[in-house]
Structure formats: C-alpha cells, structure tokens
Motif scaffolding. Structure first.
Motif, PDB file in Angstrom:
ATOM      1  N   ILE A  53      42.187  34.935  24.577  1.00 27.73           N
ATOM      2  CA  ILE A  53      42.677  34.712  25.935  1.00 27.73           C
ATOM      3  C   ILE A  53      42.160  35.807  26.868  1.00 27.73           C
ATOM      4  O   ILE A  53      41.785  35.535  28.012  1.00 27.73           O
ATOM      5  CB  ILE A  53      44.214  34.609  25.963  1.00 27.73           C
ATOM      6  N   GLY A  54      42.101  37.033  26.365  1.00 24.19           N
ATOM      7  CA  GLY A  54      41.527  38.114  27.167  1.00 24.19           C
ATOM      8  C   GLY A  54      40.085  37.827  27.548  1.00 24.19           C
ATOM      9  O   GLY A  54      39.666  38.072  28.686  1.00 24.19           O
ATOM     10  N   LEU A  55      39.311  37.278  26.605  1.00 25.91           N
ATOM     11  CA  LEU A  55      37.921  36.918  26.904  1.00 25.91           C
ATOM     12  C   LEU A  55      37.839  35.819  27.963  1.00 25.91           C
ATOM     13  O   LEU A  55      37.006  35.875  28.868  1.00 25.91           O
ATOM     14  CB  LEU A  55      37.208  36.450  25.628  1.00 25.91           C
ATOM     15  N   VAL A  56      38.701  34.825  27.848  1.00 29.19           N
ATOM     16  CA  VAL A  56      38.708  33.737  28.831  1.00 29.19           C
ATOM     17  C   VAL A  56      39.114  34.271  30.199  1.00 29.19           C
ATOM     18  O   VAL A  56      38.495  33.934  31.217  1.00 29.19           O
ATOM     19  CB  VAL A  56      39.636  32.582  28.389  1.00 29.19           C
ATOM     20  N   ILE A  57      40.122  35.126  30.245  1.00 30.24           N
ATOM     21  CA  ILE A  57      40.559  35.696  31.526  1.00 30.24           C
ATOM     22  C   ILE A  57      39.448  36.544  32.125  1.00 30.24           C
ATOM     23  O   ILE A  57      39.195  36.499  33.333  1.00 30.24           O
ATOM     24  CB  ILE A  57      41.860  36.507  31.349  1.00 30.24           C
ATOM     25  N   ASP A  58      38.760  37.321  31.295  1.00 32.40           N
ATOM     26  CA  ASP A  58      37.637  38.129  31.777  1.00 32.40           C
ATOM     27  C   ASP A  58      36.609  37.253  32.496  1.00 32.40           C
ATOM     28  O   ASP A  58      36.218  37.523  33.632  1.00 32.40           O
ATOM     29  CB  ASP A  58      36.985  38.860  30.599  1.00 32.40           C
ATOM     30  N   GLN A  59      36.192  36.198  31.835  1.00 39.56           N
ATOM     31  CA  GLN A  59      35.191  35.306  32.442  1.00 39.56           C
ATOM     32  C   GLN A  59      35.776  34.532  33.624  1.00 39.56           C
ATOM     33  O   GLN A  59      35.066  34.223  34.582  1.00 39.56           O
ATOM     34  CB  GLN A  59      34.627  34.343  31.398  1.00 39.56           C
ATOM     35  N   SER A  60      37.058  34.233  33.563  1.00 37.11           N
ATOM     36  CA  SER A  60      37.700  33.518  34.664  1.00 37.11           C
ATOM     37  C   SER A  60      37.741  34.374  35.927  1.00 37.11           C
ATOM     38  O   SER A  60      37.516  33.875  37.030  1.00 37.11           O
ATOM     39  CB  SER A  60      39.123  33.109  34.279  1.00 37.11           C
ATOM     40  N   ILE A  61      38.027  35.649  35.749  1.00 31.70           N
ATOM     41  CA  ILE A  61      38.038  36.551  36.906  1.00 31.70           C
ATOM     42  C   ILE A  61      36.628  36.691  37.466  1.00 31.70           C
ATOM     43  O   ILE A  61      36.417  36.637  38.677  1.00 31.70           O
ATOM     44  CB  ILE A  61      38.624  37.923  36.526  1.00 31.70           C
ATOM     45  N   ARG A  62      35.658  36.835  36.581  1.00 32.01           N
ATOM     46  CA  ARG A  62      34.267  36.960  37.037  1.00 32.01           C
ATOM     47  C   ARG A  62      33.806  35.707  37.793  1.00 32.01           C
ATOM     48  O   ARG A  62      33.019  35.796  38.724  1.00 32.01           O
ATOM     49  CB  ARG A  62      33.341  37.206  35.856  1.00 32.01           C
ATOM     50  N   ALA A  63      34.297  34.546  37.358  1.00 33.81           N
ATOM     51  CA  ALA A  63      33.884  33.286  37.975  1.00 33.81           C
ATOM     52  C   ALA A  63      34.840  32.833  39.074  1.00 33.81           C
ATOM     53  O   ALA A  63      34.618  31.790  39.679  1.00 33.81           O
ATOM     54  CB  ALA A  63      33.791  32.196  36.909  1.00 33.81           C
ATOM     55  N   SER A  64      35.892  33.623  39.304  1.00 32.46           N
ATOM     56  CA  SER A  64      36.907  33.188  40.274  1.00 32.46           C
ATOM     57  C   SER A  64      36.283  33.018  41.658  1.00 32.46           C
ATOM     58  O   SER A  64      35.299  33.666  42.003  1.00 32.46           O
ATOM     59  CB  SER A  64      38.065  34.172  40.323  1.00 32.46           C
ATOM     60  N   GLU A  65      36.880  32.165  42.379  1.00 29.16           N
ATOM     61  CA  GLU A  65      36.354  31.843  43.699  1.00 29.16           C
ATOM     62  C   GLU A  65      36.965  32.759  44.744  1.00 29.16           C
ATOM     63  O   GLU A  65      37.518  32.324  45.746  1.00 29.16           O
ATOM     64  CB  GLU A  65      36.586  30.369  43.965  1.00 29.16           C
ATOM     65  N   SER A  66      36.857  34.067  44.485  1.00 30.24           N
ATOM     66  CA  SER A  66      37.486  35.051  45.353  1.00 30.24           C
ATOM     67  C   SER A  66      36.804  35.148  46.712  1.00 30.24           C
ATOM     68  O   SER A  66      37.400  35.641  47.665  1.00 30.24           O
ATOM     69  CB  SER A  66      37.513  36.412  44.669  1.00 30.24           C
ATOM     70  N   GLU A  67      35.560  34.684  46.811  1.00 29.74           N
ATOM     71  CA  GLU A  67      34.898  34.715  48.117  1.00 29.74           C
ATOM     72  C   GLU A  67      35.598  33.769  49.101  1.00 29.74           C
ATOM     73  O   GLU A  67      35.413  33.867  50.303  1.00 29.74           O
ATOM     74  CB  GLU A  67      33.401  34.380  47.998  1.00 29.74           C
ATOM     75  N   LEU A  68      36.406  32.863  48.588  1.00 32.72           N
ATOM     76  CA  LEU A  68      37.191  31.973  49.440  1.00 32.72           C
ATOM     77  C   LEU A  68      38.539  32.586  49.802  1.00 32.72           C
ATOM     78  O   LEU A  68      39.359  31.951  50.449  1.00 32.72           O
ATOM     79  CB  LEU A  68      37.414  30.620  48.741  1.00 32.72           C
ATOM     80  N   GLY A  69      38.776  33.796  49.331  1.00 38.26           N
ATOM     81  CA  GLY A  69      40.044  34.476  49.586  1.00 38.26           C
ATOM     82  C   GLY A  69      40.753  34.788  48.285  1.00 38.26           C
ATOM     83  O   GLY A  69      40.501  34.169  47.245  1.00 38.26           O
ATOM     84  N   SER A  99      42.118  30.035  40.887  1.00 36.63           N
ATOM     85  CA  SER A  99      41.049  29.587  39.987  1.00 36.63           C
ATOM     86  C   SER A  99      41.110  30.337  38.660  1.00 36.63           C
ATOM     87  O   SER A  99      40.899  29.749  37.603  1.00 36.63           O
ATOM     88  CB  SER A  99      39.673  29.723  40.640  1.00 36.63           C
ATOM     89  N   THR A 100      41.450  31.616  38.701  1.00 31.18           N
ATOM     90  CA  THR A 100      41.596  32.385  37.461  1.00 31.18           C
ATOM     91  C   THR A 100      42.726  31.812  36.610  1.00 31.18           C
ATOM     92  O   THR A 100      42.585  31.639  35.397  1.00 31.18           O
ATOM     93  CB  THR A 100      41.853  33.869  37.764  1.00 31.18           C
ATOM     94  N   LEU A 101      43.840  31.504  37.244  1.00 31.36           N
ATOM     95  CA  LEU A 101      44.978  30.919  36.525  1.00 31.36           C
ATOM     96  C   LEU A 101      44.590  29.586  35.895  1.00 31.36           C
ATOM     97  O   LEU A 101      44.853  29.349  34.709  1.00 31.36           O
ATOM     98  CB  LEU A 101      46.159  30.730  37.486  1.00 31.36           C
ATOM     99  N   LEU A 102      43.948  28.722  36.666  1.00 37.64           N
ATOM    100  CA  LEU A 102      43.594  27.401  36.142  1.00 37.64           C
ATOM    101  C   LEU A 102      42.552  27.480  35.037  1.00 37.64           C
ATOM    102  O   LEU A 102      42.652  26.773  34.029  1.00 37.64           O
ATOM    103  CB  LEU A 102      43.125  26.492  37.279  1.00 37.64           C
ATOM    104  N   TYR A 103      41.539  28.329  35.210  1.00 39.63           N
ATOM    105  CA  TYR A 103      40.539  28.504  34.157  1.00 39.63           C
ATOM    106  C   TYR A 103      41.201  29.063  32.890  1.00 39.63           C
ATOM    107  O   TYR A 103      40.901  28.624  31.776  1.00 39.63           O
ATOM    108  CB  TYR A 103      39.426  29.457  34.596  1.00 39.63           C
ATOM    109  N   GLY A 104      42.079  30.020  33.064  1.00 38.33           N
ATOM    110  CA  GLY A 104      42.762  30.608  31.910  1.00 38.33           C
ATOM    111  C   GLY A 104      43.624  29.592  31.179  1.00 38.33           C
ATOM    112  O   GLY A 104      43.613  29.516  29.946  1.00 38.33           O
ATOM    113  N   LEU A 105      44.370  28.799  31.948  1.00 40.88           N
ATOM    114  CA  LEU A 105      45.212  27.775  31.318  1.00 40.88           C
ATOM    115  C   LEU A 105      44.368  26.712  30.630  1.00 40.88           C
ATOM    116  O   LEU A 105      44.741  26.210  29.563  1.00 40.88           O
ATOM    117  CB  LEU A 105      46.144  27.147  32.361  1.00 40.88           C
TER     118      LEU A 105
END
Length: 145
Positions: free
Chosen positions: A60-76, A83-89
């Motif tokens: 789960i830590g690995l998935v969260i790591d990649q989820s944060i990296r891929a998160s759509e934070s440029e949208l806010g 997006s991090t929550l949904l990718y992680g789930l």
C-alpha cells in the motif's frame, strides 16, 4: 519560511490520505483472513499473519507513493488529494481481488494456510501472499503513474 510551512501542511494532508488508505487496506485484509487480524497478530503473535500484514503495508505504501507522484495536484490540492485517495483505494481493491482469486486457485483455504505457523516459522504461503501484494502494488503503481 512560509513555503516550508505550506509544504509541511501539504505533506501532512497526503500522509493522512495515505493513512486512510492503509486503514482501509487493513480492514480489507481482516475480511479475507480468518479471525480478527489485530488479535491474530498482536495477541496470538501469529507470524504468518504478521508477514502478510507487513507485505500488504509495504504494498500500500508503494501504491500511495506512485499515487502521490501521479496525483493531479496541478489542478489544485483538493484534486491531488482526491486522486491520491482514489488511486490508493483502487490499489487496495486490486490487491484484495488478487488475494481472493489466488485463494480460490490454491489447494485448501489460503487464509487458513497463511495462518498455519510451524513452530517459529510462518507457512510458506504467507511469504507468497505477501509477495503477491507487493507485486500487485508495482503493477498498480505503474498503471497510475
């Protein structure tokens, strides 16, 4: 100096999202293994359950790591956290499905085999199941990045 506090606040928020995903993962693992996981690991000191939980936690830590990296934070920040929550789930769902499917394909009941410690050694199935969680996490992480 305000940048440091802002970055620390953002890190805290992503950490909380990661914690929520880990808690959901723990509940999912508890549902697919016999007994109450807290009791089996901390009271009964079952090594197989501990190996399985450790593997899933790393995964789960690995998935969260990649989820944060891929998160759509440029949208806010709110989009990034969501997006991090949904990718992680999604990662937890995939890992749980893999566990259930492999359990159906293996002889006997995988959950019971994983918890069948042999003296001071966990059953080999515990290591295999933990590795499946980690392997699945790499696949999900690659998919979200």
């Amino acid at each position: 100096m305000s940048e440091i506090f802002e970055s620390a606040g953002i890190a805290l928020l992503y950490g909380l999202v990661g914690f929520v995903v880990m808690a959901v993962g723990f509940i999912a693992l508890d549902l697919v293994t016999p007994g109450k996981l807290v009791h089996v690991v901390w009271t009964e000191r079952n090594r197989g359950a501990a190996v399985l939980l450790a593997g899933q936690t790393i995964a789960i830590g690995l998935v969260i790591d990649q989820s944060i990296r891929a998160s759509e934070s440029e949208l806010g920040l709110d989009h990034g956290l969501l997006s991090t929550l949904l990718y992680g789930l999604a990662g937890v769902v995939v890992m749980t499905l893999v566990s259930v499917i492999v359990g159906l394909l293996t002889p006997g009941r995988l959950g019971h085999a994983v918890l069948d410690d042999n003296g001071d050694r966990p059953h080999p199935a515990a290591w295999v199941q933990a590795a499946m969680y980690i392997g699945t996490a790499f696949m999900v992480g690659a998919a979200v990045s």
